[in-house]
Design an enzyme around this catalytic site. Structure first.
Site, short mmCIF file in Angstrom:
data_model
loop_
_atom_site.label_atom_id
_atom_site.label_comp_id
_atom_site.label_asym_id
_atom_site.label_seq_id
_atom_site.Cartn_x
_atom_site.Cartn_y
_atom_site.Cartn_z
N TYR A 79 0.74 -1.12 -0.03
CA TYR A 79 0.04 0.07 -0.03
C TYR A 79 0.73 1.17 0.10
CZ TYR A 79 -3.46 3.65 1.62
OH TYR A 79 -4.24 4.70 1.82
N LYS A 83 4.58 8.59 9.01
CA LYS A 83 4.48 8.10 10.18
C LYS A 83 5.39 8.33 11.26
CE LYS A 83 1.42 4.66 8.54
NZ LYS A 83 1.36 3.94 7.08
N ASP A 123 9.28 2.70 -0.48
CA ASP A 123 8.21 3.52 0.30
C ASP A 123 8.66 3.08 1.75
OD1 ASP A 123 6.17 4.34 1.54
OD2 ASP A 123 4.64 3.50 0.34
C1 LIG Z 1 0.47 4.35 5.66
C2 LIG Z 1 1.27 4.36 4.52
C3 LIG Z 1 1.24 5.16 3.63
C4 LIG Z 1 0.33 6.21 3.56
O1 LIG Z 1 0.54 7.23 4.52
P1 LIG Z 1 -0.61 8.12 4.86
O2 LIG Z 1 -0.12 9.21 5.92
O3 LIG Z 1 -1.75 7.21 5.46
O4 LIG Z 1 -1.45 8.87 3.82
C5 LIG Z 1 2.07 4.94 2.35
N1 LIG Z 1 2.96 4.08 2.27
C6 LIG Z 1 3.12 3.17 3.18
C7 LIG Z 1 4.05 1.95 3.19
C8 LIG Z 1 2.12 3.11 4.28
O5 LIG Z 1 2.37 2.16 5.38
#
Ligand SMILES: *Cc1c(COP(=O)(O)O)cnc(C)c1O
Length: 429
Positions: free
Chosen positions: A142, A265, A237
């Site tokens: 994701y 995060k 990511d």
């Molecule tokens: C949480 C997450 C996102 C999205 O971040 P948001 O701050 O919720 O938009 C993108 N990539 C990864 C790997 C994530 O865990």
């Protein structure tokens, strides 16, 4: 009626599904979501006053637990000087310096407000830099909810991707190729067919959005090699893994240098910031230097940056991730051992403060294998633990998180609870 129930019923009238982000609705596990009113350290309290040990930690950001005094102090100091300027501040420079120091593949970095923005912008700059349109992603990874990334594999290997959400144009999804995680053959086939068209490969170097899936030996290196060979931008990511699995992110554990990295995060410590950064020549394509547009009214917000700086500095203490990893390992292996002793097929895995628990034999290596886990048993386990005051992620397909505020007391309480829950599940089944 419980206060949680009452708040949920009222929320559902005014907020779609009663929540501001879907997984919070307990759709996968059933029942009433807990509305939290406060948190301190490893524990949270719901609207009925019941206390829980928290293994969600706001889905990752709370590396030091709830309301850490040093983080609160940094927020208070910053907010008293003004909440936002829409102009540069020295704090953003401090954050940029720290990120470039901690993650050496980042030569230049830009801050924004969410992981979704960071990945969306990283893809745009990769497209701008290469002049190509197609991207490759992995099923079950994701990367936020931008159009190009809400895409699943089409029928048949290497057909065009299809939207995984309503509202995403099929024409746009067709530019995203989707293959299974850890599938070297499919990655090679994709590069053989589209290598010259691929602007970027985006991957979670440890996958944390299909529960928890580790890259197999050589998988990330294969991506690195193929991207180098084809002039494709490799995007790690690390919105979830950054500063959580190690101070330098998953890339430091596997020794791979991506062109671009996205962060989120933990870098906000619970307030909204994210970042994307990497090779200077690629980042120089961004406006105002280059032609790729990207902006944000609240980007680099001083209060959020201050919370992030305090969070990262606490994580720089010698041995921090080692200690976090030991607690995480003790909890997750302890749960899996108790489950197996009660006769349930179970495995666990963790790196740093991030973990996965699976009701299946053997660790999954991709989304189809994650989907094979016994979801009914997970759901009953989840509710049993919830009653015992242990708050796990309300879905069999989400990773879990441990903070530095979790210690031997929390390990003990969690494992005792798991033992009682497994005993009950065994008698019930
Ligand atoms: C949480 C997450 C996102 C999205 O971040 P948001 O701050 O919720 O938009 C993108 N990539 C990864 C790997 C994530 O865990």
């Amino acid at each position: 009626m419980s206060r949680n129930q009452e708040l949920f019923d009222r929320s559902r009238q005014l907020i779609p599904g009663g929540v501001n982000s879907p997984v919070r609705a307990f759709g996968g596990v059933g029942g009433v979501p807990r509305f939290f009113q406060r948190g301190a350290g490893a524990r949270v309290q719901d609207a009925d006053g019941k206390s829980y040990i928290d293994y969600v930690c706001s889905w990752g950001p709370l590396l030091h637990g709830h309301a850490h005094p040093k983080v609160l102090e940094a927020v208070r100091t910053a907010m008293e000087k003004g909440l936002s300027f829409g102009a540069p501040t020295g704090l953003e420079l401090e954050m940029a310096e720290l990120l470039c120091e901690l993650v050496p593949s980042i030569e230049q970095v830009r801050l924004n407000s969410s992981g979704t923005e960071a990945t969306m912008s990283a893809i745009r700059v990769a497209r701008g830099f290469t002049g190509r349109s197609r991207i490759l992603k992995f099923d079950g990874c994701y990367h936020g909810h931008s159009d190009s990334l809400l895409v699943k594999a089409g029928s048949g290997l290497l057909t065009f991707g299809q939207p995984s959400s309503g509202g995403v144009p099929a024409e746009l999804a067709a530019l995203t190729t989707v293959v299974d995680y850890n599938d070297a053959t499919a990655v090679r086939a994709a590069f053989a067919e589209f290598g010259h068209e691929l602007a970027a490969v985006i991957v979670e170097p440890i996958a944390g959005n299909m529960n928890f899936v580790l890259p197999e030996a050589g998988f990330l290196q294969l991506l690195r090699d193929l991207c180098t060979e084809h002039g494709t931008v490799l995007i790690f990511d690390e919105v979830m893994t950054g500063f959580r699995v190690a101070l330098g992110g998953a890339q430091s554990l596997y020794g791979i240098r991506p062109e671009l990295t996205t962060l989120g995060k933990v870098i906000g410590g619970g307030l909204p910031i994210a970042a994307f950064g990497g090779r200077r020549d690629i980042m120089s394509c961004l406006a105002p230097v280059g032609s790729v547009y990207q902006a944000g009214t609240l980007s680099g917000n001083p209060v959020a940056v201050s919370a992030g700086l305090a969070t990262l500095r606490l994580a720089q203490e010698e041995g921090f991730h080692m200690a976090l990893g030991e607690v995480t390992h003790a909890v997750t292996e302890g749960i899996a051992e108790r489950g197996r002793a009660a006769g349930f097929p179970m495995v666990a895995a963790s790196v740093g403060g991030m973990f996965g628990i699976f009701f299946r034999n053997g660790l999954p290596r991709n989304l189809p294998e994650v989907m094979e886990c016994d979801r009914d048993t997970f759901n009953r386990f989840f509710h049993g633990m919830l009653d015992e005051g242990i708050y796990l992620a309300p879905s069999a397909y989400e990773a879990g998180f441990v903070s530095a505020a979790h210690g031997s007391a929390e390990i003990g309480e969690t494992l005792d609870a798991a033992e009682r829950v497994f005993a009950h599940l065994r008698t019930a089944s």
